[in-house]
Design a protein around this motif. Sequence first.
Motif, PDB file in Angstrom:
ATOM      1  N   MET A   1      96.882 -27.769 -16.606  1.00 35.95           N
ATOM      2  CA  MET A   1      97.848 -26.711 -16.280  1.00 35.95           C
ATOM      3  C   MET A   1      98.120 -26.670 -14.782  1.00 35.95           C
ATOM      4  N   THR A   2      99.338 -26.309 -14.428  1.00 33.21           N
ATOM      5  CA  THR A   2      99.696 -26.159 -13.020  1.00 33.21           C
ATOM      6  C   THR A   2      99.012 -24.924 -12.456  1.00 33.21           C
ATOM      7  N   SER A   3      98.457 -25.047 -11.268  1.00 31.99           N
ATOM      8  CA  SER A   3      97.838 -23.903 -10.595  1.00 31.99           C
ATOM      9  C   SER A   3      98.707 -23.479  -9.425  1.00 31.99           C
ATOM     10  N   LEU A   4      98.381 -22.319  -8.869  1.00 36.00           N
ATOM     11  CA  LEU A   4      99.148 -21.805  -7.737  1.00 36.00           C
ATOM     12  C   LEU A   4      99.160 -22.790  -6.579  1.00 36.00           C
ATOM     13  N   SER A   5      98.032 -23.459  -6.367  1.00 32.48           N
ATOM     14  CA  SER A   5      97.937 -24.400  -5.249  1.00 32.48           C
ATOM     15  C   SER A   5      98.866 -25.596  -5.411  1.00 32.48           C
ATOM     16  N   ASP A   6      99.332 -25.838  -6.642  1.00 34.16           N
ATOM     17  CA  ASP A   6     100.241 -26.958  -6.881  1.00 34.16           C
ATOM     18  C   ASP A   6     101.692 -26.614  -6.555  1.00 34.16           C
ATOM     19  N   LEU A   7     101.985 -25.351  -6.378  1.00 33.26           N
ATOM     20  CA  LEU A   7     103.356 -24.925  -6.147  1.00 33.26           C
ATOM     21  C   LEU A   7     103.679 -24.899  -4.654  1.00 33.26           C
ATOM     22  N   PRO A   8     104.949 -25.090  -4.305  1.00 29.14           N
ATOM     23  CA  PRO A   8     105.339 -25.127  -2.888  1.00 29.14           C
ATOM     24  C   PRO A   8     105.563 -23.735  -2.298  1.00 29.14           C
ATOM     25  N   ILE A   9     104.551 -22.856  -2.416  1.00 28.47           N
ATOM     26  CA  ILE A   9     104.688 -21.517  -1.847  1.00 28.47           C
ATOM     27  C   ILE A   9     104.563 -21.593  -0.334  1.00 28.47           C
ATOM     28  N   ARG A  10     104.935 -20.515   0.339  1.00 28.49           N
ATOM     29  CA  ARG A  10     104.822 -20.451   1.794  1.00 28.49           C
ATOM     30  C   ARG A  10     103.373 -20.654   2.221  1.00 28.49           C
ATOM     31  N   ASP A  11     103.198 -21.348   3.313  1.00 23.10           N
ATOM     32  CA  ASP A  11     101.844 -21.633   3.800  1.00 23.10           C
ATOM     33  C   ASP A  11     101.078 -20.359   4.109  1.00 23.10           C
ATOM     34  N   ASP A  12     101.779 -19.345   4.633  1.00 23.61           N
ATOM     35  CA  ASP A  12     101.070 -18.122   5.020  1.00 23.61           C
ATOM     36  C   ASP A  12     100.641 -17.291   3.820  1.00 23.61           C
ATOM     37  N   LEU A  13     101.093 -17.649   2.600  1.00 23.59           N
ATOM     38  CA  LEU A  13     100.662 -16.949   1.400  1.00 23.59           C
ATOM     39  C   LEU A  13      99.494 -17.643   0.703  1.00 23.59           C
ATOM     40  N   ARG A  14      99.224 -18.870   1.086  1.00 20.15           N
ATOM     41  CA  ARG A  14      98.122 -19.592   0.442  1.00 20.15           C
ATOM     42  C   ARG A  14      96.782 -18.924   0.763  1.00 20.15           C
ATOM     43  N   GLY A  15      95.962 -18.786  -0.277  1.00 23.35           N
ATOM     44  CA  GLY A  15      94.650 -18.171  -0.089  1.00 23.35           C
ATOM     45  C   GLY A  15      94.657 -16.659  -0.134  1.00 23.35           C
ATOM     46  N   GLN A  16      95.834 -16.040  -0.236  1.00 23.59           N
ATOM     47  CA  GLN A  16      95.902 -14.584  -0.294  1.00 23.59           C
ATOM     48  C   GLN A  16      95.606 -14.085  -1.706  1.00 23.59           C
ATOM     49  N   GLU A  17      95.104 -12.853  -1.787  1.00 19.28           N
ATOM     50  CA  GLU A  17      94.803 -12.229  -3.073  1.00 19.28           C
ATOM     51  C   GLU A  17      95.811 -11.108  -3.337  1.00 19.28           C
ATOM     52  N   PRO A  18      96.251 -10.946  -4.592  1.00 17.89           N
ATOM     53  CA  PRO A  18      97.161  -9.837  -4.900  1.00 17.89           C
ATOM     54  C   PRO A  18      96.497  -8.496  -4.613  1.00 17.89           C
ATOM     55  N   TYR A  19      97.284  -7.554  -4.111  1.00 19.26           N
ATOM     56  CA  TYR A  19      96.768  -6.212  -3.852  1.00 19.26           C
ATOM     57  C   TYR A  19      96.601  -5.453  -5.164  1.00 19.26           C
ATOM     58  N   GLY A  20      95.605  -4.590  -5.216  1.00 18.85           N
ATOM     59  CA  GLY A  20      95.486  -3.702  -6.365  1.00 18.85           C
ATOM     60  C   GLY A  20      94.078  -3.205  -6.566  1.00 18.85           C
ATOM     61  N   ALA A  21      93.967  -1.906  -6.852  1.00 16.69           N
ATOM     62  CA  ALA A  21      92.675  -1.330  -7.202  1.00 16.69           C
ATOM     63  C   ALA A  21      92.309  -1.738  -8.629  1.00 16.69           C
TER      64      ALA A  21
ATOM     65  N   SER B   1      96.105  -0.354   3.438  1.00 18.41           N
ATOM     66  CA  SER B   1      96.036  -1.812   3.455  1.00 18.41           C
ATOM     67  C   SER B   1      97.365  -2.486   3.135  1.00 18.41           C
ATOM     68  N   MET B   2      98.326  -1.756   2.558  1.00 18.40           N
ATOM     69  CA  MET B   2      99.620  -2.364   2.283  1.00 18.40           C
ATOM     70  C   MET B   2     100.466  -2.540   3.539  1.00 18.40           C
ATOM     71  N   HIS B   3     100.166  -1.812   4.602  1.00 22.41           N
ATOM     72  CA  HIS B   3     100.941  -2.006   5.830  1.00 22.41           C
ATOM     73  C   HIS B   3     100.830  -3.444   6.332  1.00 22.41           C
ATOM     74  N   PRO B   4      99.622  -3.979   6.553  1.00 20.41           N
ATOM     75  CA  PRO B   4      99.555  -5.384   6.991  1.00 20.41           C
ATOM     76  C   PRO B   4      99.992  -6.370   5.924  1.00 20.41           C
ATOM     77  N   ILE B   5      99.778  -6.045   4.643  1.00 18.87           N
ATOM     78  CA  ILE B   5     100.175  -6.972   3.579  1.00 18.87           C
ATOM     79  C   ILE B   5     101.695  -7.123   3.542  1.00 18.87           C
ATOM     80  N   ILE B   6     102.414  -6.003   3.527  1.00 16.93           N
ATOM     81  CA  ILE B   6     103.875  -6.087   3.492  1.00 16.93           C
ATOM     82  C   ILE B   6     104.401  -6.675   4.792  1.00 16.93           C
ATOM     83  N   THR B   7     103.724  -6.378   5.901  1.00 13.70           N
ATOM     84  CA  THR B   7     104.116  -6.973   7.176  1.00 13.70           C
ATOM     85  C   THR B   7     104.089  -8.491   7.083  1.00 13.70           C
ATOM     86  N   ARG B   8     102.992  -9.028   6.569  1.00 13.10           N
ATOM     87  CA  ARG B   8     102.877 -10.492   6.476  1.00 13.10           C
ATOM     88  C   ARG B   8     103.873 -11.075   5.471  1.00 13.10           C
ATOM     89  N   VAL B   9     104.082 -10.373   4.355  1.00 13.42           N
ATOM     90  CA  VAL B   9     105.011 -10.861   3.341  1.00 13.42           C
ATOM     91  C   VAL B   9     106.439 -10.937   3.890  1.00 13.42           C
TER      92      VAL B   9
END
Length: 362
Positions: A1-21, A123-131
Amino acid sequence: MTSLSDLPIRDDLRGQEPYGAPQLDVPVALNTNENPYPPSERLVKAIGEAAAGVAAGLNRYPDRDATALREDLAAFLNADTPGAGLTVRHVWAANGSNEIIQQILQAFGGPGRTALGFEPSYSMHPIITRVTATTWVNAHRDADFGIDPDGAVAAIEEHRPDVVFLTSPNNPTGTALPPQVIEAVLAAAPGMVVVDEAYAEFRREGTPSALTLLPGNPRLIVTRTMSKAFAMAGTRLGYLAADPAVIDALLLVRLPYHLSAVTQAVARAAVAHGDELLATVELLRRERDDLVAWLRREGLTVADSDANFVLFGTFPDRRRVWQGLLDRGVLIREVGPPEWLRVSVGTPEEMAAFRTALKEIL
């Protein structure tokens, strides 16, 4: 199966975790700062009628600018802060305050621009800033989780940010900012100053809103939400007050028809019943203050709170305490500084369960 790392996402998003409690099925959920009191049967009926009233027209797009809702929100803010003098031209609304923050950064941030905040904070302030491809700068808070105005001015003069985020009351600490801090930041900031007041309705008597500073400050934005005190987290409605020119800037980046007809109708019904919804605020304030006093009697360190949650500690192994509470059916939040935990203020029954579980662990 294709994983996230196989997709051409932005470099600054690689290794990030989705936000959520964590969303866990537990008897006592005290981890997301919700108002624990559900709408009354009368309000449920009013919301149902409001939704039904727009249902027949759902084949058409909604009011693109949510004009009637913004008029209602302006009236509410004027009642909350007498003298604010807000009109529909001063108010904007979106899908939760997170979309509000995103639109602000889309308009005033972006590649080559910088946003500055004072962590620990939302914590969403820096997350949305980076996005939004904006550079994030953490200027840090004091040991008591406040912000020293001289230190804030020095950080602004050093980094010259395009957007400054202030959070009052602050999440996750509950700390409210005195107007002098906001005024000092406004005087020093070269760009926009955003005061996130998601928990403003819970502030203690005598704590002013940043809305009082709007006249004469066209670079000030005050954001609010209906998710907390209004007990409408499921509605997903955030809003802001600012100079009309700011609204014009946000119109450039907002998606067309971003607020559904149902969302607008439900939010208007909630505002119309605002007195009923906000009647629980005083109950939650008293419960919060009782909780702070109890935690301190138990020998714990507690941050002063003007919100509907309390940050407490300190624990060499906070995960053990968090897990111990969860094992007893009580879910709180592992957030903020490493040795601290945050608990939302719930009903008296929920807080009794929390106290019992915490005493067993301690």
